[in-house]
Design an enzyme around this catalytic site. Structure first.
Site, PDB file in Angstrom:
ATOM      1  N   GLU A   1      11.271  -5.219  -1.431  1.00 35.96           N
ATOM      2  CA  GLU A   1      10.278  -4.140  -1.489  1.00 35.96           C
ATOM      3  C   GLU A   1       9.459  -4.110  -0.202  1.00 35.96           C
ATOM      4  OE1 GLU A   1       9.254  -1.573  -4.181  1.00 35.96           O
ATOM      5  OE2 GLU A   1       7.873  -3.025  -5.064  1.00 35.96           O
TER       6      GLU A   1
ATOM      7  N   THR B   1       2.194   6.823  -1.368  1.00 38.89           N
ATOM      8  CA  THR B   1       1.583   5.522  -1.666  1.00 38.89           C
ATOM      9  C   THR B   1       0.559   5.174  -0.588  1.00 38.89           C
ATOM     10  OG1 THR B   1       3.616   4.846  -2.747  1.00 38.89           O
ATOM     11  CG2 THR B   1       2.113   3.089  -2.168  1.00 38.89           C
TER      12      THR B   1
HETATM   13  N1  HSE Z   1      -0.240  -1.931  -7.032  1.00 36.09           N
HETATM   14  C1  HSE Z   1       0.388  -0.977  -6.157  1.00 36.09           C
HETATM   15  C2  HSE Z   1      -0.571   0.172  -5.920  1.00 36.09           C
HETATM   16  C3  HSE Z   1       1.644  -0.458  -6.825  1.00 36.09           C
HETATM   17  O1  HSE Z   1      -1.165   0.643  -6.883  1.00 36.09           O
HETATM   18  O2  HSE Z   1      -0.722   0.619  -4.786  1.00 36.09           O
HETATM   19  C4  HSE Z   1       2.420   0.480  -5.939  1.00 36.09           C
HETATM   20  O3  HSE Z   1       3.068  -0.240  -4.908  1.00 36.09           O
END
Ligand code: HSE
Length: 291
Positions: free
Chosen positions: A120, A168
């Site tokens: 990942e 993200t």
């Molecule tokens: N914990 C991570 C976030 C999950 O919320 O950004 C996604 O990679």
């Protein structure tokens, strides 16, 4: 040839940012591996056009490299990329479990979590194990630097996927860099309540434990219709609602008998804000399984 079913996952669960995760009983990726002189990757299924087939850029390819286990890897995507449902983690977890079996490496599940997390990290630039841990171990997981806790919880869930795109990177950029002691106390209380709820299979406690006022409100601004969807789901019996992972998917907890109504009300809520969405009832499920 070995084929593994690797589940979608939901990370964070509100109060457990970068720590909590659950495996979902659907959807899932199917990852098939065959020994080969060098690694090649073929991707089909949901959103396949967005997944790189270059082994250096694909999470499964990076896992094959980390395990020194070259293979022809076929990934049939059931988990839509960039959905907040751990799509790249599913493929990484599936590849780790399948290649470990193909080459009879006999790594422990915890070792496979670390290897899948490397996949990942190398492919997506982010090294969070909060999706790969439940994708491999199943159930509810708590990831820390020094180890992983796992509980086989049974709590009814609903997932709703609005048709919007949230990167993200943007979702991480809006996370506050500091917190007040009041927020910290509240978040610890919620995280503890959620953990107890998972150990008791209690949807009321798990739902209450999703509450937190640091990360989720900041990210909600990126998910059009989130507030309307939350309100509709709560009115339909959801005991708690939050953003799944980095979004845009939304995760609701409820009692088993309320799942269908919560699912349709989440969609109605998004539609009332002009956002198309799909939803489905699900539950906490198993980790990656050899078929
Ligand atoms: N914990 C991570 C976030 C999950 O919320 O950004 C996604 O990679």
């Amino acid at each position: 040839m070995i084929t593994v079913r690797a589940p979608a996952t939901s990370a964070n669960l509100g109060s457990g940012f970068d720590v909590f995760g659950v495996a979902l009983d659907r959807p899932a990726d199917l990852v098939s591996v065959e020994r080969a002189a060098e690694t090649t990757i073929e991707v089909t299924g949901m959103g396949a056009q967005y997944v790189p087939e270059d082994p250096a850029k694909n999470t499964a390819g990076v896992v094959a490299d980390a395990l020194d286990a070259p293979a022809h890897i076929r990934i049939d995507k059931g988990v839509r990329p960039s959905s907040g449902l751990g799509s790249s983690a599913s493929s990484a977890a599936g590849a780790a479990v399948a290649l470990d079996a193909l080459y009879d490496r006999q790594h422990t599940p915890e070792e496979l979590v670390r290897i899948a997390a490397e996949g990942e990290a190398a492919a997506s630039g982010d090294a969070h194990a909060d999706n790969v841990a439940p994708a491999i171990l199943g159930g509810f997981t708590v990831v820390r630097e020094d180890g992983i806790e796992q509980v086989d919880a049974d709590v009814p869930l609903v997932v709703c996927l609005p048709e919007i795109v949230v990167s993200t990177r943007d979702a991480r950029d809006v996370v506050p860099q500091s917190a007040s002691i009041e927020d910290l106390v509240e978040t610890v209380g919620a995280a503890a309540t959620l953990t107890v709820g998972m150990c008791r299979d209690d949807p009321a406690q798990v739902g209450r434990g999703l509450e937190e006022h640091l990360v989720t409100p900041a990210r909600a601004a990126l998910v059009d219709g989130y507030d309307a969807a939350c309100e509709a789901a709560r009115n339909a019996g959801a005991t708690g609602v939050t953003i799944s992972g980095a979004g845009p998917a939304v995760l609701a907890v409820c009692r088993a008998g309320d799942r269908r109504r919560v699912a349709s009300e989440l969609v109605e809520g998004f539609e009332s804000a002009g956002v198309d969405a799909t939803s489905y009832p699900t539950a906490i499920g198993d980790g990656a399984t050899i078929l």
